[in-house]
Design a protein around this motif. Structure first.
Motif, PDB file in Angstrom:
ATOM      1  N   UNK A   1       0.862  -1.186   0.000  1.00 57.81           N
ATOM      2  CA  UNK A   1       0.000   0.000   0.000  1.00 57.81           C
ATOM      3  C   UNK A   1       0.896   1.232   0.000  1.00 57.81           C
ATOM      4  N   UNK A   2       0.715   2.063  -1.021  1.00 55.68           N
ATOM      5  CA  UNK A   2       1.538   3.266  -1.173  1.00 55.68           C
ATOM      6  C   UNK A   2       0.632   4.497  -1.150  1.00 55.68           C
ATOM      7  N   UNK A   3       1.198   5.670  -0.811  1.00 49.40           N
ATOM      8  CA  UNK A   3       0.342   6.861  -0.707  1.00 49.40           C
ATOM      9  C   UNK A   3      -0.332   7.232  -2.030  1.00 49.40           C
ATOM     10  N   UNK A   4       0.330   6.985  -3.157  1.00 50.44           N
ATOM     11  CA  UNK A   4      -0.288   7.339  -4.445  1.00 50.44           C
ATOM     12  C   UNK A   4       0.297   6.463  -5.551  1.00 50.44           C
ATOM     13  N   UNK A   5      -0.315   6.580  -6.737  1.00 48.44           N
ATOM     14  CA  UNK A   5       0.075   5.732  -7.870  1.00 48.44           C
ATOM     15  C   UNK A   5       1.538   5.965  -8.256  1.00 48.44           C
ATOM     16  N   UNK A   6       2.015   7.207  -8.098  1.00 49.66           N
ATOM     17  CA  UNK A   6       3.391   7.515  -8.505  1.00 49.66           C
ATOM     18  C   UNK A   6       4.405   6.787  -7.622  1.00 49.66           C
ATOM     19  N   UNK A   7       4.125   6.725  -6.327  1.00 52.80           N
ATOM     20  CA  UNK A   7       5.032   6.012  -5.412  1.00 52.80           C
ATOM     21  C   UNK A   7       5.058   4.525  -5.778  1.00 52.80           C
ATOM     22  N   UNK A   8       3.887   3.963  -6.068  1.00 57.47           N
ATOM     23  CA  UNK A   8       3.822   2.561  -6.493  1.00 57.47           C
ATOM     24  C   UNK A   8       4.572   2.358  -7.799  1.00 57.47           C
TER      25      UNK A   8
ATOM     26  N   UNK B   1      -1.189  -0.922  -4.509  1.00 62.95           N
ATOM     27  CA  UNK B   1      -2.428  -0.129  -4.447  1.00 62.95           C
ATOM     28  C   UNK B   1      -2.199   1.174  -3.687  1.00 62.95           C
ATOM     29  N   UNK B   2      -2.998   2.172  -4.035  1.00 59.47           N
ATOM     30  CA  UNK B   2      -2.981   3.383  -3.223  1.00 59.47           C
ATOM     31  C   UNK B   2      -3.979   3.208  -2.069  1.00 59.47           C
ATOM     32  N   UNK B   3      -4.032   4.199  -1.173  1.00 56.55           N
ATOM     33  CA  UNK B   3      -4.884   4.069   0.015  1.00 56.55           C
ATOM     34  C   UNK B   3      -6.350   3.873  -0.367  1.00 56.55           C
ATOM     35  N   UNK B   4      -6.805   4.558  -1.424  1.00 54.92           N
ATOM     36  CA  UNK B   4      -8.219   4.429  -1.823  1.00 54.92           C
ATOM     37  C   UNK B   4      -8.531   3.015  -2.313  1.00 54.92           C
ATOM     38  N   UNK B   5      -7.670   2.472  -3.154  1.00 58.13           N
ATOM     39  CA  UNK B   5      -7.915   1.119  -3.673  1.00 58.13           C
ATOM     40  C   UNK B   5      -7.777   0.080  -2.568  1.00 58.13           C
TER      41      UNK B   5
END
Ligand code: GLP
Length: 261
Positions: free
Chosen positions: A5-12, A234-238
Motif C-alpha cells: 500500500x503506497x500513498x499514491x500511484x506515482x510512489x507505487x 495499491x494506493x490508500x483508496x484502492x
C-alpha cells in the motif's frame, strides 16, 4: 500474494520501475507483459523518464500485450497496439517487431489466438507481467465467468466494461467494440512474476475480492491467489476495503531490503 500500500500511484510506479530496471540489468533480453488502460500509465511514465536518463534500455527486451479490441481499423487511436506504442513502447528503445499483441483484425481469429500463445511460449514466457484490474474484477479482458484455465481467445465485453471504457471513445459507449481478443487467465498465470497496479475507490471492491475473496470465475482476478509470485500495488483508496490492510503495512515495513518485490 504480497500487497503493498503506497500513498499514491506515482510512489507505487517507482517500485514497479525499480523491479523492471533490476530485471533488465540482470537479463537485458527479458520478456515483459504489458497492460493498457490508465492504471499502468504512471509506471510507463517513470520508465520513460529512466530511459531518457540513460538508466534503463529495452533494446534487447521483448514485450507482449494482453488484449485487443476486435474490428477497430489499424489506424484507430484506441486500438491497443496504437495505445501501447503511444503511451510507452514508442517512447523507449524497443527494437522493431519486439512488441507484439493479439491481432484483432485477423481474418481467422482462433488461428491468430493460437499463434499468439505459440509466440509467447517461443519467447520463453513472460518474466514480468504488468496488470491493471477492471471494476468487475477482470484482468486483461477476462470478464466474469471466464474459465480459470482459459488461453488467448475471443471474448464478449460486459456492458460495465464497455461503459468504463467509453471515456476512451469520446464518452460514446456505442463506439466501444463488443468483442476483443485476450490472453486467458491461464496465459497470465504462466508469467513468472505478476505485478498488478490499482488506484482509486472505484477499484476497492475488486481489490478486496482479488486479495481476500473466494477464488471464483465471478471475480476472475482471484485466480492470482494460486500464483506463487504476485505483487499487488495499491494506493490508500484502492486499499480501503482490505480487511488485512494493517497486516500488509506491517509486512512491507519489515520487508528485508534485499528481497525486492
Ligand atoms: C481494460 C483493460 C484491462 C485494464 C482494465 C482497467 O478494459 N482491458 O487490461 O486493466 O480494463 O482499466 P483502467 O486501468 O483504465 O482502469
Amino acid at each position: 500474494m504480497e500487497v503493498v500500500i503506497q500513498p499514491d500511484a506515482e510512489a507505487g510506479a517507482r517500485l514497479v520501475a525499480d523491479e523492471i530496471e533490476q530485471l533488465l540489468q540482470a537479463r537485458p533480453d527479458a520478456v515483459l507483459g504489458l497492460a493498457t488502460g490508465s492504471s499502468p500509465l504512471a509506471v510507463y511514465a517513470e520508465l520513460i523518464r529512466r530511459h531518457q536518463a540513460g538508466r534503463v534500455s529495452f533494446a534487447r527486451a521483448r514485450a507482449f500485450t494482453l488484449d485487443e479490441y476486435v474490428g477497430l481499423p489499424p489506424e484507430h487511436p484506441e486500438r491497443y497496439r496504437n495505445v501501447i506504442e503511444r503511451d510507452f513502447t514508442g517512447q523507449v528503445d524497443f527494437a522493431p517487431g519486439a512488441v507484439q499483441g493479439p491481432d484483432g483484425s485477423a481474418a481467422d481469429l482462433p488461428a491468430t489466438c493460437a499463434a499468439y500463445e505459440a509466440a509467447i511460449a517461443a519467447a520463453g514466457g513472460v518474466d514480468l507481467q504488468i496488470l491493471g484490474i477492471g471494476t468487475d474484477g477482470h484482468i486483461a479482458f477476462n470478464e466474469p465467468g471466464s474459465s480459470l484455465a482459459s488461453r488467448t481467445r475471443i471474448k464478449t465485453l460486459t456492458e460495465q466494461t464497455r461503459r468504463d471504457n467509453a471515456r476512451f471513445f469520446g464518452g460514446d459507449v456505442d463506439a466501444v467494440p463488443h468483442h476483443c481478443l485476450t490472453q486467458g487467465l491461464a496465459t497470465i498465470m504462466s508469467a513468472r512474476h505478476v505485478v498488478l497496479v490499482a488506484s482509486g475507490t472505484g477499484k476497492a471492491e475488486a481489490v478486496h475480492q482479488l486479495v481476500e475473496g473466494a477464488v471464483s470465475a465471478l471475480w476472475p482476478a482471484t485466480i492470482l491467489q494460486h500464483h506463487p509470485h504476485v505483487t499487488v500495488l495499491v494506493d490508500e483508496d484502492a486499499a480501503s476495503r482490505l480487511r488485512l490492510a494493517d497486516y500488509f503495512r506491517q509486512v512491507y515495513a519489515a520487508k528485508p531490503a534485499w528481497q525486492g518485490l
